[in-house]
Scaffold this motif. Structure first.
Motif, mmCIF file in Angstrom:
data_model
loop_
_atom_site.group_PDB
_atom_site.id
_atom_site.type_symbol
_atom_site.label_atom_id
_atom_site.label_comp_id
_atom_site.label_asym_id
_atom_site.label_seq_id
_atom_site.Cartn_x
_atom_site.Cartn_y
_atom_site.Cartn_z
ATOM 1 N N ALA A 1 -0.933 -4.623 -16.253
ATOM 2 C CA ALA A 1 -1.137 -5.664 -15.238
ATOM 3 C C ALA A 1 -0.051 -6.729 -15.340
ATOM 4 C CB ALA A 1 -2.521 -6.292 -15.397
ATOM 5 N N GLY A 2 0.325 -7.057 -16.570
ATOM 6 C CA GLY A 2 1.338 -8.086 -16.789
ATOM 7 C C GLY A 2 2.714 -7.683 -16.277
ATOM 8 N N ARG A 3 2.917 -6.381 -16.072
ATOM 9 C CA ARG A 3 4.226 -5.915 -15.595
ATOM 10 C C ARG A 3 4.311 -5.863 -14.073
ATOM 11 N NH1 ARG A 3 4.002 -0.604 -18.999
ATOM 12 N NH2 ARG A 3 5.745 0.115 -17.728
ATOM 13 N N ILE A 4 3.200 -6.065 -13.390
ATOM 14 C CA ILE A 4 3.228 -6.041 -11.918
ATOM 15 C C ILE A 4 3.970 -7.283 -11.419
ATOM 16 C CG2 ILE A 4 1.781 -6.135 -9.847
ATOM 17 C CD1 ILE A 4 -0.347 -4.581 -11.398
ATOM 18 N N SER B 1 -2.409 -13.244 -9.021
ATOM 19 C CA SER B 1 -3.297 -12.857 -10.109
ATOM 20 C C SER B 1 -3.627 -11.378 -9.977
ATOM 21 C CB SER B 1 -4.621 -13.619 -10.038
ATOM 22 O OG SER B 1 -4.398 -14.948 -9.677
ATOM 23 N N ILE B 2 -3.808 -10.728 -11.110
ATOM 24 C CA ILE B 2 -4.223 -9.337 -11.097
ATOM 25 C C ILE B 2 -5.628 -9.258 -11.675
ATOM 26 C CG2 ILE B 2 -3.610 -6.968 -11.755
ATOM 27 C CD1 ILE B 2 -1.306 -8.526 -10.343
ATOM 28 N N GLU B 3 -6.554 -8.744 -10.893
ATOM 29 C CA GLU B 3 -7.920 -8.571 -11.417
ATOM 30 C C GLU B 3 -8.059 -7.128 -11.899
ATOM 31 O OE1 GLU B 3 -11.107 -10.063 -8.960
ATOM 32 O OE2 GLU B 3 -12.476 -8.518 -9.731
ATOM 33 N N ILE B 4 -8.510 -6.984 -13.142
ATOM 34 C CA ILE B 4 -8.642 -5.658 -13.743
ATOM 35 C C ILE B 4 -10.110 -5.256 -13.727
ATOM 36 C CG2 ILE B 4 -8.284 -4.292 -15.840
ATOM 37 C CD1 ILE B 4 -6.261 -6.393 -16.741
ATOM 38 N N ARG B 5 -10.421 -4.114 -13.096
ATOM 39 C CA ARG B 5 -11.811 -3.655 -13.103
ATOM 40 C C ARG B 5 -11.862 -2.191 -13.512
ATOM 41 N NH1 ARG B 5 -14.864 -7.010 -9.371
ATOM 42 N NH2 ARG B 5 -16.468 -5.425 -9.319
ATOM 43 N N PRO B 6 -12.650 -1.893 -14.562
ATOM 44 C CA PRO B 6 -12.833 -0.484 -14.905
ATOM 45 C C PRO B 6 -13.626 0.215 -13.810
ATOM 46 C CG PRO B 6 -14.090 -1.921 -16.392
ATOM 47 C CD PRO B 6 -13.401 -2.814 -15.414
ATOM 48 N N LEU B 7 -13.345 1.490 -13.542
ATOM 49 C CA LEU B 7 -14.160 2.222 -12.576
ATOM 50 C C LEU B 7 -15.546 2.437 -13.167
ATOM 51 C CD1 LEU B 7 -11.816 4.915 -11.010
ATOM 52 C CD2 LEU B 7 -11.991 2.457 -10.577
ATOM 53 N N TRP B 8 -16.534 2.566 -12.320
ATOM 54 C CA TRP B 8 -17.919 2.722 -12.777
ATOM 55 C C TRP B 8 -18.081 4.004 -13.595
ATOM 56 C CZ3 TRP B 8 -22.238 -0.449 -12.137
ATOM 57 C CH2 TRP B 8 -23.451 0.134 -12.523
ATOM 58 N N PHE B 9 -17.620 5.109 -13.041
ATOM 59 C CA PHE B 9 -17.748 6.382 -13.749
ATOM 60 C C PHE B 9 -16.458 6.671 -14.505
ATOM 61 C CE2 PHE B 9 -20.931 7.062 -10.374
ATOM 62 C CZ PHE B 9 -22.028 7.298 -11.196
#
Lengths: 114, 421
Positions: free
Chosen positions: A93-96, A103-111
């Motif tokens: 994310a820091g490299r985007i 801001s970059i929001e990081i969300r894991p996928l549910w499955f």
């Protein structure tokens, strides 16, 4: 683990960026991420003024012009990546390039596959 | 484990003692195996429950070892019940082969795993207040009731924080690892912040040993030493431990018999712990020689100048001012800025200090600090302006909810009234 990295920026600030340079940097990042085996997909979105919001309430469809939430920063694109853990996703994310102005929001996928 | 001492305790007292002593290492080891802190916690609690059942009839020779072996068996069972991948079945084999009486298992257990647990609990992706709670719970082995008391929370809101933190660990995919070299400074900084916050909240509180309260300041020092033992090259960690030691050395002098705070200048220096001061000073020297300065080392250096002065009058304010100007380059925290202005007043007179504080007051993020107004009040008092001092103390009083600070300001106000009449 699969993570969605959502890229939020202030479109006014975005417009002041050197578009060509920005695209080169994004393309470079994508090819790096591909080499690292991290990249799954990614897209840039059209500006927020193109957004339409739909809600279904008691069987009726409510349509409105604009985004769901009016905020200073808008969702402008995303990456779907496969990372070792959150630290790894944070590093990506820091490299985007847009992380420098937005801001970059990081969300894991549910499955997640084991 | 001191076996002889253990035999003098009843089984439940003994378990309480072992819980406190071993929780951090057991949770670290089990989390390393099972990759899930909540499951690790369950197994550790099951082992304790088994001990509570069987020990009153038959106390083992080595209670600590008994707990570890039991937890290991439960972990193997748990792994067997989970979907078995090749890696897992290898792990189960390796675990099952380990001799139950194995010395290595007993001796210096799992320090790497413990460090991983600390980094995990202090991960910057977990909300700040939840990090504190989780660290005290999983690493320090405190009970939820003890933590709730120490952090001034209800047990139910503390439990909510723990649940939230643990669920974030799992769902966000926070790895159980020692951060890579590239990320180490940022992650270590987060760990040190948690330790220092624990320390300051413990240091500000009154602590009643008799009431089974937990001394958060001592707990923070223990954690700091633990991290330092594992990362001995980290100068900021040395600086933080040294800073905590300098402060703890003055602990007995910082309140009078009624429990009212005593200003540093007015403390009875014979109550300071000279041995601890020497230890802190030696540690700081060692850190500074490594020439990687930082905020904690500089704060420790300032605390050191105070601690090493024979009397308040002999304090080397020139050096303290020099250290503050260096410190401000690393850390713009309002409390540091206010203290720097007070130090300037000690060197260059009250007027200079007041000018600095008035300039600080223009910043919104500093203007709500009670400390700003009490610092101004103290400078006005010393400059012989009790009326202005009274006004500032009242402003300070209106800006704090801490009962100790309130009673301190009231006490200073009462002292001023004599001069105003």
């Amino acid at each position: 683990m699969k993570y969605l990295l959502m890229i939020y920026t202030d479109e006014k600030l975005d417009a002041q960026q050197d578009e060509e340079r920005l695209m080169t940097r994004y393309n470079q990042l994508i090819s790096e991420l591909e080499k690292e085996g991290v990249y799954l997909s990614g897209e840039r979105l059209s500006p927020v003024e193109t957004a339409t919001t739909v809600q279904m309430r008691d069987g009726n469809r409510l349509v409105s012009d604009g985004p769901f939430a009016e905020t200073r920063e808008q969702l402008g694109g995303f990456f779907l990546v496969d990372c070792r853990d959150l630290d790894h996703a944070m590093e990506v994310a820091g490299r985007i390039p847009s992380a420098e102005i937005g801001s970059i929001e990081i969300r894991p996928l549910w499955f997640q596959e084991e | 484990m001191k076996v002889k001492q253990a035999f003098c305790l009843s089984p439940d007292k003994l378990l309480e003692h072992l819980y406190r002593q071993q929780t951090g290492q057991m949770l670290a080891w089990l989390t390393g195996l099972l990759r899930d802190l909540s499951v690790a916690e369950e197994i550790w609690h099951d082992s304790l429950a088994l001990a509570l059942k069987s020990w009153p009839k038959d106390l083992p020779d080595n209670p600590g070892g008994w707990l570890r072996v039991t937890a290991r068996h439960l972990a193997i069972d748990r792994l067997r019940h989970q979907q078995v991948s090749l890696a897992k079945s290898r792990l189960i084999q390796a675990l099952a082969i380990q001799d139950d009486q194995s010395e290595a298992f007993d001796a210096h257990p799992f320090n790497d795993e413990l460090l991983k647990l600390i980094f995990t609990c202090c991960h910057p992706a977990i909300a700040y207040e939840n990090r504190l709670a989780l660290t005290l719970y999983a690493v320090c082995g405190l009970t939820t009731r003890q933590i709730a008391n120490a952090l001034l929370l209800s047990t139910s809101s503390l439990e909510q924080r723990l649940t939230r933190a643990k669920s974030k660990l799992k769902s966000a995919g926070i790895g159980f690892v020692i951060p890579q070299q590239k990320q180490l400074p940022e992650r270590l900084d987060a760990v040190l912040k948690v330790i220092y916050l624990l320390f300051t909240s413990g240091y500000q509180q009154e602590w009643h040993e008799a009431q089974d309260e937990v001394d958060l300041a001592a707990e923070a020092l223990r954690l700091g030493n633990l991290v330092l033992e594992m990362l001995p090259e980290q100068t900021e960690c040395m600086g933080l431990v040294s800073l905590m030691e300098f402060n703890l050395a003055r602990r007995n002098a910082r309140a009078d018999k009624q429990g009212n705070p005593v200003l540093l200048q007015e403390q009875d220096r014979s109550l300071w712990d000279r041995n601890l001061i020497e230890q802190a000073d030696a540690r700081l020297e060692q850190a500074l020689r490594m020439k990687k300065p930082g905020s904690y080392q500089l704060q420790a250096a300032i605390a050191g100048v105070h601690c090493l002065a024979q009397s308040a009058e002999q304090t080397d304010w020139l050096q303290i001012n020099a250290l503050y100007s260096l410190l401000m380059q690393y850390d713009g925290n309002p409390v540091i800025a206010i203290n720097a202005a007070v130090a300037l007043a000690m060197l260059a007179g009250e007027e200079k200090g007041l000018a600095k504080l008035n300039a600080l007051q223009k910043h919104d993020e500093i203007a709500h600090y009670a400390l700003l107004y009490s610092a101004k009040a103290e400078l006005y008092r010393r400059a012989g302006d009790p009326e202005q001092a009274r006004i500032e103390y009242e402003k300070a009083l209106a800006r704090t909810e801490n009962s100790r600070e309130q009673s301190f300001y009231l006490q200073r106000l009462a002292g001023l009234i004599g001069k105003l009449l």
